[in-house]
Design a protein around this motif. Structure first.
Motif, PDB file in Angstrom:
ATOM      1  N   GLU A 298       0.841  -1.195   0.000  1.00  0.00           N
ATOM      2  CA  GLU A 298       0.000   0.000   0.000  1.00  0.00           C
ATOM      3  C   GLU A 298       0.881   1.253   0.000  1.00  0.00           C
ATOM      4  O   GLU A 298       1.847   1.323   0.741  1.00  0.00           O
ATOM      5  CB  GLU A 298      -0.883  -0.042   1.253  1.00  0.00           C
ATOM      6  CG  GLU A 298      -1.779   1.145   1.430  1.00  0.00           C
ATOM      7  CD  GLU A 298      -2.589   1.041   2.716  1.00  0.00           C
ATOM      8  OE1 GLU A 298      -2.495   0.001   3.406  1.00  0.00           O
ATOM      9  OE2 GLU A 298      -3.303   1.993   3.028  1.00  0.00           O
ATOM     10  N   ARG A 299       0.509   2.229  -0.825  1.00  0.00           N
ATOM     11  CA  ARG A 299       1.329   3.431  -0.858  1.00  0.00           C
ATOM     12  C   ARG A 299       0.894   4.371   0.252  1.00  0.00           C
ATOM     13  O   ARG A 299      -0.266   4.758   0.323  1.00  0.00           O
ATOM     14  CB  ARG A 299       1.231   4.117  -2.214  1.00  0.00           C
ATOM     15  CG  ARG A 299       2.178   5.310  -2.319  1.00  0.00           C
ATOM     16  CD  ARG A 299       2.569   5.641  -3.723  1.00  0.00           C
ATOM     17  NE  ARG A 299       1.476   6.271  -4.440  1.00  0.00           N
ATOM     18  CZ  ARG A 299       1.599   6.815  -5.649  1.00  0.00           C
ATOM     19  NH1 ARG A 299       2.765   6.764  -6.260  1.00  0.00           N
ATOM     20  NH2 ARG A 299       0.576   7.367  -6.249  1.00  0.00           N
ATOM     21  N   LEU A 300       1.857   4.740   1.087  1.00  0.00           N
ATOM     22  CA  LEU A 300       1.559   5.645   2.195  1.00  0.00           C
ATOM     23  C   LEU A 300       1.477   7.071   1.686  1.00  0.00           C
ATOM     24  O   LEU A 300       0.627   7.849   2.116  1.00  0.00           O
ATOM     25  CB  LEU A 300       2.652   5.511   3.262  1.00  0.00           C
ATOM     26  CG  LEU A 300       2.662   6.545   4.389  1.00  0.00           C
ATOM     27  CD1 LEU A 300       1.394   6.444   5.218  1.00  0.00           C
ATOM     28  CD2 LEU A 300       3.882   6.334   5.283  1.00  0.00           C
ATOM     29  N   GLY A 301       2.349   7.427   0.788  1.00  0.00           N
ATOM     30  CA  GLY A 301       2.305   8.796   0.294  1.00  0.00           C
ATOM     31  C   GLY A 301       3.447   9.079  -0.654  1.00  0.00           C
ATOM     32  O   GLY A 301       4.282   8.219  -0.939  1.00  0.00           O
ATOM     33  N   THR A 302       3.469  10.311  -1.130  1.00  0.00           N
ATOM     34  CA  THR A 302       4.521  10.739  -2.043  1.00  0.00           C
ATOM     35  C   THR A 302       5.079  12.070  -1.552  1.00  0.00           C
ATOM     36  O   THR A 302       4.380  12.828  -0.888  1.00  0.00           O
ATOM     37  CB  THR A 302       3.985  10.907  -3.471  1.00  0.00           C
ATOM     38  OG1 THR A 302       2.835  11.750  -3.429  1.00  0.00           O
ATOM     39  CG2 THR A 302       3.584   9.582  -4.076  1.00  0.00           C
ATOM     40  N   TYR A 303       6.310  12.318  -1.882  1.00  0.00           N
ATOM     41  CA  TYR A 303       7.004  13.520  -1.444  1.00  0.00           C
ATOM     42  C   TYR A 303       7.330  14.339  -2.677  1.00  0.00           C
ATOM     43  O   TYR A 303       8.053  13.878  -3.559  1.00  0.00           O
ATOM     44  CB  TYR A 303       8.300  13.149  -0.708  1.00  0.00           C
ATOM     45  CG  TYR A 303       8.100  12.215   0.463  1.00  0.00           C
ATOM     46  CD1 TYR A 303       7.870  10.858   0.253  1.00  0.00           C
ATOM     47  CD2 TYR A 303       8.137  12.663   1.776  1.00  0.00           C
ATOM     48  CE1 TYR A 303       7.687   9.997   1.319  1.00  0.00           C
ATOM     49  CE2 TYR A 303       7.951  11.810   2.847  1.00  0.00           C
ATOM     50  CZ  TYR A 303       7.726  10.470   2.608  1.00  0.00           C
ATOM     51  OH  TYR A 303       7.546   9.604   3.652  1.00  0.00           O
ATOM     52  N   HIS A 304       6.773  15.564  -2.725  1.00  0.00           N
ATOM     53  CA  HIS A 304       6.937  16.380  -3.928  1.00  0.00           C
ATOM     54  C   HIS A 304       7.810  17.594  -3.650  1.00  0.00           C
ATOM     55  O   HIS A 304       7.708  18.206  -2.601  1.00  0.00           O
ATOM     56  CB  HIS A 304       5.580  16.835  -4.440  1.00  0.00           C
ATOM     57  CG  HIS A 304       4.724  15.682  -4.875  1.00  0.00           C
ATOM     58  ND1 HIS A 304       4.691  15.227  -6.166  1.00  0.00           N
ATOM     59  CD2 HIS A 304       3.909  14.875  -4.166  1.00  0.00           C
ATOM     60  CE1 HIS A 304       3.876  14.193  -6.239  1.00  0.00           C
ATOM     61  NE2 HIS A 304       3.388  13.954  -5.038  1.00  0.00           N
ATOM     62  N   GLY A 305       8.632  17.941  -4.592  1.00  0.00           N
ATOM     63  CA  GLY A 305       9.461  19.126  -4.445  1.00  0.00           C
ATOM     64  C   GLY A 305      10.678  19.094  -5.344  1.00  0.00           C
ATOM     65  O   GLY A 305      11.117  20.133  -5.823  1.00  0.00           O
ATOM     66  N   HIS A 306      11.198  17.908  -5.607  1.00  0.00           N
ATOM     67  CA  HIS A 306      12.393  17.830  -6.449  1.00  0.00           C
ATOM     68  C   HIS A 306      12.071  18.229  -7.881  1.00  0.00           C
ATOM     69  O   HIS A 306      10.980  17.959  -8.389  1.00  0.00           O
ATOM     70  CB  HIS A 306      12.965  16.409  -6.420  1.00  0.00           C
ATOM     71  CG  HIS A 306      13.941  16.189  -5.307  1.00  0.00           C
ATOM     72  ND1 HIS A 306      15.203  16.732  -5.314  1.00  0.00           N
ATOM     73  CD2 HIS A 306      13.833  15.495  -4.153  1.00  0.00           C
ATOM     74  CE1 HIS A 306      15.836  16.366  -4.209  1.00  0.00           C
ATOM     75  NE2 HIS A 306      15.028  15.624  -3.472  1.00  0.00           N
ATOM     76  N   GLN A 307      13.054  18.841  -8.516  1.00  0.00           N
ATOM     77  CA  GLN A 307      12.855  19.327  -9.884  1.00  0.00           C
ATOM     78  C   GLN A 307      13.603  18.476 -10.915  1.00  0.00           C
ATOM     79  O   GLN A 307      13.621  18.815 -12.087  1.00  0.00           O
ATOM     80  CB  GLN A 307      13.353  20.781  -9.989  1.00  0.00           C
ATOM     81  CG  GLN A 307      12.696  21.737  -9.029  1.00  0.00           C
ATOM     82  CD  GLN A 307      11.221  21.912  -9.331  1.00  0.00           C
ATOM     83  OE1 GLN A 307      10.836  22.062 -10.476  1.00  0.00           O
ATOM     84  NE2 GLN A 307      10.392  21.843  -8.302  1.00  0.00           N
TER      85      GLN A 307
ATOM     86  N   LYS B 111      -2.614   9.210   4.882  1.00  0.00           N
ATOM     87  CA  LYS B 111      -1.896   9.226   3.603  1.00  0.00           C
ATOM     88  C   LYS B 111      -1.681  10.659   3.156  1.00  0.00           C
ATOM     89  O   LYS B 111      -2.440  11.561   3.505  1.00  0.00           O
ATOM     90  CB  LYS B 111      -2.706   8.472   2.569  1.00  0.00           C
ATOM     91  CG  LYS B 111      -2.795   6.994   2.885  1.00  0.00           C
ATOM     92  CD  LYS B 111      -3.417   6.243   1.754  1.00  0.00           C
ATOM     93  CE  LYS B 111      -3.407   4.753   2.060  1.00  0.00           C
ATOM     94  NZ  LYS B 111      -3.930   3.974   0.955  1.00  0.00           N
ATOM     95  N   PHE B 112      -0.639  10.864   2.373  1.00  0.00           N
ATOM     96  CA  PHE B 112      -0.318  12.228   1.936  1.00  0.00           C
ATOM     97  C   PHE B 112       0.176  12.179   0.501  1.00  0.00           C
ATOM     98  O   PHE B 112       0.330  11.102  -0.089  1.00  0.00           O
ATOM     99  CB  PHE B 112       0.729  12.848   2.866  1.00  0.00           C
ATOM    100  CG  PHE B 112       1.980  12.024   2.990  1.00  0.00           C
ATOM    101  CD1 PHE B 112       3.043  12.203   2.125  1.00  0.00           C
ATOM    102  CD2 PHE B 112       2.081  11.053   3.996  1.00  0.00           C
ATOM    103  CE1 PHE B 112       4.186  11.431   2.249  1.00  0.00           C
ATOM    104  CE2 PHE B 112       3.232  10.280   4.113  1.00  0.00           C
ATOM    105  CZ  PHE B 112       4.280  10.476   3.230  1.00  0.00           C
ATOM    106  N   GLY B 113       0.424  13.368  -0.049  1.00  0.00           N
ATOM    107  CA  GLY B 113       0.905  13.454  -1.430  1.00  0.00           C
ATOM    108  C   GLY B 113      -0.178  12.984  -2.379  1.00  0.00           C
ATOM    109  O   GLY B 113      -1.350  13.301  -2.209  1.00  0.00           O
ATOM    110  N   LEU B 114       0.227  12.178  -3.353  1.00  0.00           N
ATOM    111  CA  LEU B 114      -0.723  11.688  -4.354  1.00  0.00           C
ATOM    112  C   LEU B 114      -1.775  10.771  -3.747  1.00  0.00           C
ATOM    113  O   LEU B 114      -2.844  10.578  -4.309  1.00  0.00           O
ATOM    114  CB  LEU B 114       0.025  10.939  -5.454  1.00  0.00           C
ATOM    115  CG  LEU B 114       0.897  11.773  -6.381  1.00  0.00           C
ATOM    116  CD1 LEU B 114       1.646  10.872  -7.343  1.00  0.00           C
ATOM    117  CD2 LEU B 114       0.049  12.764  -7.168  1.00  0.00           C
ATOM    118  N   GLU B 115      -1.453  10.198  -2.615  1.00  0.00           N
ATOM    119  CA  GLU B 115      -2.361   9.238  -2.000  1.00  0.00           C
ATOM    120  C   GLU B 115      -3.347   9.918  -1.073  1.00  0.00           C
ATOM    121  O   GLU B 115      -4.189   9.248  -0.464  1.00  0.00           O
ATOM    122  CB  GLU B 115      -1.563   8.200  -1.201  1.00  0.00           C
ATOM    123  CG  GLU B 115      -0.731   7.283  -2.052  1.00  0.00           C
ATOM    124  CD  GLU B 115      -1.579   6.301  -2.842  1.00  0.00           C
ATOM    125  OE1 GLU B 115      -2.437   5.642  -2.243  1.00  0.00           O
ATOM    126  OE2 GLU B 115      -1.385   6.210  -4.065  1.00  0.00           O
TER     127      GLU B 115
END
Lengths: 341, 280
Positions: free
Chosen positions: A43-52, B75-79
């Motif tokens: 299961e995907r917990l989340g994603t971290y955004h910011g890198h270019q 959950k965070f980000g895309l999720e």
């Protein structure tokens, strides 16, 4: 063994890491996004955004609260694992190829690329483990690699040494306090890049993978080559498994040649070798491209691999993996059991 | 038309019926399982009754409190905002991989498994040899030179009268090229030196399914030089099928063995030994 296929990335995976408890897998790829996954069900917990730019590397601190990443946008970033919040960005003149926390989580090293007049460096930052605290902007140590750029680096036990693998196939040992070069050894073939460096659990020895189609276990103290594992393809990654005495090697044909070869010839398999006897004991296939990174669950119950094909495959080992023993091992185990009676 | 008011058309009536789906019922069985019966309408408009029997087991595991806490993180980000559990767009389960570490592993073993796979796929095709009923093609039968195909005995007997019909594959009606006609149809025997002595082959039947080839070899070896032992085995269970062929170098040895071994008790069964039927 039924692998879990994680397809959250759009481009080739560059690194995958388990958290120290083994419950979360962090993956980075060339598509600028960091993903966190639960290892038990994918299961995907989340994603971290910011890198270019493309991401090259990821590491998590020992308490699984802070996450460090480095990428081709010339930054190294620090994230809060729980929320995906960006805590800190360090800028460099060149790309960051590898980040790693020290065993106590109070130091973070980054390996920067050599390009456009800048030499490859290894920088160390002091980290405050509290996510709310302000992190220092200035590095506490900077090692410049004048001969050959470092491609991988890590802290040894007690953060006593910094061990680095170089583009020319050599491995060097630095004093982690002063940054002084203590020792350098040509562990791999000349001009065959060291592609990965992963530690044993106690960090007294480590395994290096190289483009010269071998992986080697070296002692952290003496840099003596203890074991050599020979494969038939350039290697991108190597990991030491806890519990069972195996090592897992990942590699395959260089990414640029992949389209000209079939999956069978490409040797896109995870190779298992016996750590002591240096003999291949099996392979696990599944990827359609070279394996860029293999990571082992800290409890030794599984492993995951990130491939050039953009997939992460999470494997939970089943019984035959744990049951397998060499004849001598079995005899020894029997003798031990009898002695205990 | 004596219809109830409101129901004017038979088609409508039917529609109404199909809309009235019975409620889902859950019954607890004595053995601790639950039977859930649900009704639904399929895309093609047919009513489907689904009966599921579910056994619930509670598995208790002790986990690290830190790990347990992290499991409840939002959950965070895309999720962000997605429900708990793996999402099908990012997570899937790949096909099962058989991974058995072994000493002396070589790349070739991998190829072998591929071969085995091919064999498995052929298994469904139900290959049956017409000579010995083994699971190989008739042309691959080790007894194609010595044995007549099953059920074509009469054809084999007739071969002296009508040599043209002697067939390569054993089927009486198959085409025989002109240059092979008149040779008793045994085109494959042209090699000469591989010709087997059909006369010295014994057919052993009523063999125990636990019998081994080696066992038979030893048993029959007492009567003379055994050139070949074939024990038909089931491909899946790897157990003997109950018959075997034993070839001797010398026919007199074979005759002796036939006489002595007929009626011999092997394991729990009494062997029946006879001379193998001659191939056409």
């Amino acid at each position: 063994m039924r692998p879990i296929l994680l397809s959250g990335h759009e481009r080739a995976l560059t690194q995958v890491k388990y958290s120290p408890d083994g419950d979360i897998i962090f993956s980075v790829s060339k598509d600028h996004v960091v993903c966190a996954w639960f290892s038990h069900n994918g299961e995907r917990l989340g994603t971290y955004h910011g890198h270019q730019g493309a991401l090259w590397t990821v590491d998590v601190d020992p308490t699984s609260t802070l996450l460090a990443t480095g990428g081709a946008d010339n930054t190294m970033r620090l994230w809060k694992v729980e929320t995906g919040e960006l805590l800190m960005t360090w800028d460099f003149p060149t790309a960051v190829k590898r980040v790693e926390f020290s065993p106590d989580g109070r130091q973070l090293l980054g390996v920067t690329e050599k390009r456009s007049g800048h030499l490859g460096t290894i920088v160390v930052f002091d980290i405050n483990p509290d996510p709310a605290a302000k992190q220092s902007k200035e590095h506490s140590l900077r090692i410049v690699c004048e001969d050959s750029k470092a491609t991988v680096a890590g802290f040894s036990y007690l953060a006593r040494y910094i061990i680095a693998g170089h583009e020319d196939g050599s491995v060097s040992q630095f004093d982690a306090k002063t940054g002084e070069l203590l020792f350098n050894t040509q562990a791999h073939e000349e001009d065959m890049q060291v592609t990965d460096l992963q530690w044993s659990q106690d960090r007294t020895y480590f395994i290096t993978a190289s483009k010269d189609k071998t992986a080697k276990i070296l002692a952290a103290d003496s840099l003596e080559v203890l074991k050599t594992y020979t494969a038939d393809t350039p290697l991108n990654s190597a990991a030491i498994t806890p519990v069972k005495d195996y090592v897992i090697l990942g590699g395959g044909q260089a990414a640029m040649d992949v389209t000209t070869t079939s999956a069978r010839q490409g040797k896109f398999e995870a190779r298992f070798y016996h750590k002591i006897f240096q003999e291949e004991i099996g392979r696990v296939r599944g990827h359609f491209g070279p394996l860029n990174y293999v990571a082992v669950h800290p409890a030794g119950t599984g492993y995951c691999s990130g491939g050039e094909d953009g997939y992460v495959r999470v494997h939970h080992f089943d019984k035959p993996y744990f049951d397998f023993m060499y004849e001598v091992e079995r005899e020894y185990a029997q003798a031990q059991a009898q002695a205990n009676l | 038309m004596s219809r109830v008011a409101g129901r004017t058309d038979w088609a409508e009536e039917e529609d109404e019926d199909s809309l009235q789906l019975p409620q889902q019922t859950i019954t607890k069985n004595k053995d601790g399982t639950e039977t859930i019966v649900t009704y639904s309408i399929r895309e093609d408009g047919k009513k489907v009754k689904t009966t599921r029997r579910i056994k619930k087991t509670t598995i208790k595991t002790i986990v690290n409190p830190r790990v347990a806490e992290r499991k409840h993180w939002a959950k965070f980000g895309l999720e962000k905002g997605k429900p708990a559990g793996p999402q099908t767009d990012t997570t899937s389960v790949a096909e099962n991989i058989l991974f058995r570490p072994m000493a002396g592993w070589k790349a070739t073993t991998e190829d072998k498994s591929e071969e085995a796979k091919k064999k498995n796929s052929l298994k469904d095709a139900k290959i049956k040899c017409r000579i010995c009923s083994g699971d190989h093609w008739t042309t691959k039968c080790p007894f194609k030179d010595t044995m007549a195909p099953e059920g074509v005995d009469s054809a084999a007997d007739m071969k002296d009268d009508v040599p043209e019909t002697g067939a390569l594959g054993g089927g009486g009606s198959s085409y025989v090229p002109p240059h092979l006609r008149g040779r008793g149809g045994a085109g494959e025997k042209m090699g000469g030196k591989f010709e087997r002595d059909d006369l010295a082959t014994l057919r052993v039947t009523n063999v125990s399914e636990f019998a081994e080839e080696q066992e038979l070899r030893e048993l029959f070896g007492r009567f003379g030089h055994v050139t070949r032992v074939f024990l038909a085995k089931d491909r899946e269970t790897n157990r003997a099928k109950g018959f075997a062929f034993v070839s001797f170098a010398d026919r007199s040895d074979a005759a002796k063995a036939c006489e002595k071994m007929d009626g011999y008790g092997l394991h729990h069964l009494i062997l029946r030994v006879e001379f193998a039927k001659k191939a056409n």
